[in-house]
Design a protein around this motif. Structure first.
Motif, PDB file in Angstrom:
ATOM      1  N   PRO A  86       0.815  -1.227   0.000  1.00 16.18           N
ATOM      2  CA  PRO A  86       0.000   0.000   0.000  1.00 16.18           C
ATOM      3  C   PRO A  86       0.842   1.267   0.000  1.00 16.18           C
ATOM      4  CG  PRO A  86      -0.885  -1.605   1.552  1.00 16.18           C
ATOM      5  CD  PRO A  86       0.444  -2.133   1.107  1.00 16.18           C
ATOM      6  N   VAL A  87       1.966   1.250   0.731  1.00 18.71           N
ATOM      7  CA  VAL A  87       2.848   2.421   0.743  1.00 18.71           C
ATOM      8  C   VAL A  87       3.403   2.660  -0.650  1.00 18.71           C
ATOM      9  CG1 VAL A  87       4.988   3.376   1.680  1.00 18.71           C
ATOM     10  CG2 VAL A  87       3.455   2.059   3.155  1.00 18.71           C
ATOM     11  N   ARG A 115       9.688  12.930  -8.917  1.00 12.40           N
ATOM     12  CA  ARG A 115       8.744  12.876  -7.806  1.00 12.40           C
ATOM     13  C   ARG A 115       9.043  11.709  -6.871  1.00 12.40           C
ATOM     14  NH1 ARG A 115       2.600  14.354  -9.675  1.00 12.40           N
ATOM     15  NH2 ARG A 115       3.027  16.369 -10.683  1.00 12.40           N
ATOM     16  N   ILE A 116       9.440  10.601  -7.443  1.00 10.16           N
ATOM     17  CA  ILE A 116       9.781   9.443  -6.613  1.00 10.16           C
ATOM     18  C   ILE A 116      10.971   9.762  -5.717  1.00 10.16           C
ATOM     19  CG2 ILE A 116      10.739   7.095  -6.700  1.00 10.16           C
ATOM     20  CD1 ILE A 116       8.942   6.637  -9.156  1.00 10.16           C
ATOM     21  N   LEU A 159      10.903   1.111  -0.787  1.00  8.02           N
ATOM     22  CA  LEU A 159      11.113   1.893  -2.002  1.00  8.02           C
ATOM     23  C   LEU A 159      11.950   1.212  -3.075  1.00  8.02           C
ATOM     24  CD1 LEU A 159      11.733   5.327  -0.263  1.00  8.02           C
ATOM     25  CD2 LEU A 159       9.707   4.644  -1.532  1.00  8.02           C
ATOM     26  N   LEU A 160      12.781   0.261  -2.709  1.00  4.89           N
ATOM     27  CA  LEU A 160      13.643  -0.372  -3.712  1.00  4.89           C
ATOM     28  C   LEU A 160      12.841  -1.006  -4.859  1.00  4.89           C
ATOM     29  CD1 LEU A 160      16.518  -0.982  -4.576  1.00  4.89           C
ATOM     30  CD2 LEU A 160      16.452  -3.062  -3.181  1.00  4.89           C
ATOM     31  N   PRO A 208      19.931   2.259  -7.862  1.00  3.76           N
ATOM     32  CA  PRO A 208      19.886   2.149  -6.403  1.00  3.76           C
ATOM     33  C   PRO A 208      20.739   3.207  -5.709  1.00  3.76           C
ATOM     34  CG  PRO A 208      20.179  -0.017  -7.403  1.00  3.76           C
ATOM     35  CD  PRO A 208      20.331   0.992  -8.504  1.00  3.76           C
ATOM     36  N   LEU A 209      21.775   3.720  -6.401  1.00  6.06           N
ATOM     37  CA  LEU A 209      22.599   4.786  -5.832  1.00  6.06           C
ATOM     38  C   LEU A 209      21.765   6.017  -5.485  1.00  6.06           C
ATOM     39  CD1 LEU A 209      25.946   4.994  -7.859  1.00  6.06           C
ATOM     40  CD2 LEU A 209      25.691   4.789  -5.380  1.00  6.06           C
TER      41      LEU A 209
END
Length: 440
Positions: free
Chosen positions: A81-82, A96-97, A125-126, A136-137
């Motif tokens: 959900p997050v 935005r992310i 978030l990954l 990923p950096l």
């Protein structure tokens, strides 16, 4: 001699890791061992290394169960959900992310614990970053910035150490820095915006077809993420989902309240979650086999860091380096000591552990400042503007750094090169505001 050996050891370690000559794991073990042998500490080497390992053992145990716990929560869909809410707001826009990453980190980091902040934010978030092809950096860098500035809270390690070392309270150390901290948060959000814009430009230059940020409608053509790839899979929210949510909330509250040692809390929470979500022996073994590699990767780094800090502390290198730094402060510079302390505090996170700095370096600098007519509390405030606050998520001397690196599968040297300037910028911005408001 010992101080010089310490500086050479730190310098060699940083040179090897930043240039990728050897892995961080090897450098953490072999560099201090070689330095101890050169310095004539061979007889005590085993005892010093063992003490260092024992000291970090509770952290390693905590991380073992924490990684397993949050891995299980991810498998059960607790964070979906997050992810969906972030994606709904971001509409597939990397900028935005990235800003959303900063906001979520600033909120989660209110507990003042870097380890839990990294575990929660990276876990949530990954998957988003992977779906959009973002590096990923970028994730580790922005999480680093948010967690760093929030580590100034009074219940965080650096501020608590600064208050204890100089026998001050929060009104002396933390409250005068609130405007500076607010400026630091604004800097983090601005940095996330610019980093996100750069990442969006990189993806477009590589031919990625990103959704329109105004509508969220994906562009057509090769390389376009499909709609179901931009939304986390929606699993039905059965009784187990609500149980997992309640258990995680209770766990976070207990962590903040320090109801028990962190390693005990995570061990208990994982055991309970495992029984509820994976009740059979076969299911439990499958879970351990699937996530065991992540646990080994992180914990070996932590134990290696224990060897590193154990040897440097046991040989007296850290103490002697502290004295050497203080000895070069010229007379008549008491007025600028707080500024010098603030500006150097963040880079020194790569050299000194928080205990070594706040209990070794800072009291001597504060005493020097007092002798020159300065305010010792100003030295404490200057120190927490960077030392193991903005600097701790980049330091090889903190175990939580390796949680961040391990979960995102990012090399420490690459992470440091990517985000160091932005993190140092946080300290500089807060230093300027602290000067303007009279905090230092």
């Amino acid at each position: 001699m010992v101080a010089a050996l310490g500086f050479v050891t730190i310098g060699l370690f940083l040179a090897l890791t930043l240039t990728r000559k050897v892995s961080v794991l090897l450098a953490l073990v072999l560099v201090p061992v070689a330095a101890a042998l050169v310095g004539g500490f061979g007889a005590e080497l085993g005892d010093m290394a063992a003490k260092g390992v024992v000291k970090v053992a509770p952290v390693a145990v905590m991380i073992t169960f924490a990684v397993l716990y949050f891995s299980l929560m991810i498998d059960t869909g607790l964070f979906d959900p997050v992810i969906r809410r972030v994606l709904a707001w971001a509409k597939g826009d990397p900028m935005r992310i990235t800003v959303g990453t900063a906001v979520l980190t600033l909120l989660v980091a209110l507990d003042g614990d870097g380890a839990s902040t990294f575990l929660i934010t990276v876990s949530a978030l990954l998957p988003i970053y992977r779906r959009l092809g973002m590096r990923p950096l970028v994730l580790t860098g922005v999480v680093c910035l948010g967690a760093g500035v929030m580590n100034l809270v009074p219940w965080g390690g650096p501020t608590a150490r600064a208050m204890a070392a100089l026998k001050l309270d929060a009104s002396d150390v933390f409250v005068p820095l609130l405007p500076a901290m607010a400026a630091g948060i604004a800097w983090v959000l601005a940095a996330a915006y610019f980093i996100g814009r750069r990442e969006r430009a990189r993806l477009l230059a590589e031919g990625a077809r990103l959704p329109d940020p105004r509508t969220g409608v994906p562009a057509s053509g090769p390389g376009t993420p499909k709609a179901d790839e931009l939304t986390a899979p929606s699993a039905p929210r059965d009784a187990r989902f609500w149980f997992n949510l309640a258990l995680t909330v209770v766990l976070v509250v207990a962590l903040v309240a320090q109801a028990m040692p962190l390693e005990v809390l995570f061990a208990l929470a994982f055991a309970v979650a495992l029984v509820v979500n994976r009740p059979t022996w076969k299911q439990q073994q499958e879970l351990l086999e699937r996530h065991g590699a992540n646990v080994v990767l992180v914990t070996t780094m932590i134990f290696a860091a224990g060897v590193f800090t154990g040897v440097l502390g046991g040989t007296g290198m850290i103490t002697e380096m502290s004295k050497a730094i203080v000895s070069v402060v010229p007379d008549g510079t008491g007025g600028i000591l707080p500024v010098v302390t603030a500006v150097t505090s963040m880079p020194l996170s790569l050299v000194f552990t928080p205990d070594a700095y706040y209990y070794g370096v800072m009291p001597v600098v504060a005493e020097t400042s007092a002798g020159l007519g300065g305010d010792p509390a100003a030295i404490a405030r200057a120190a927490i503007l960077g030392q193991m606050t903005t600097g701790f998520p980049l330091s090889p001397l903190t175990a939580s750094t390796f949680i961040l690196m391990g979960m995102a599968k990012v090399e420490l040297g690459a992470h440091q090169r990517f985000i160091f300037a932005w993190a140092f910028g946080t300290t500089l911005v807060m230093t300027v505001v602290a000067l303007l408001t009279g905090a230092i």
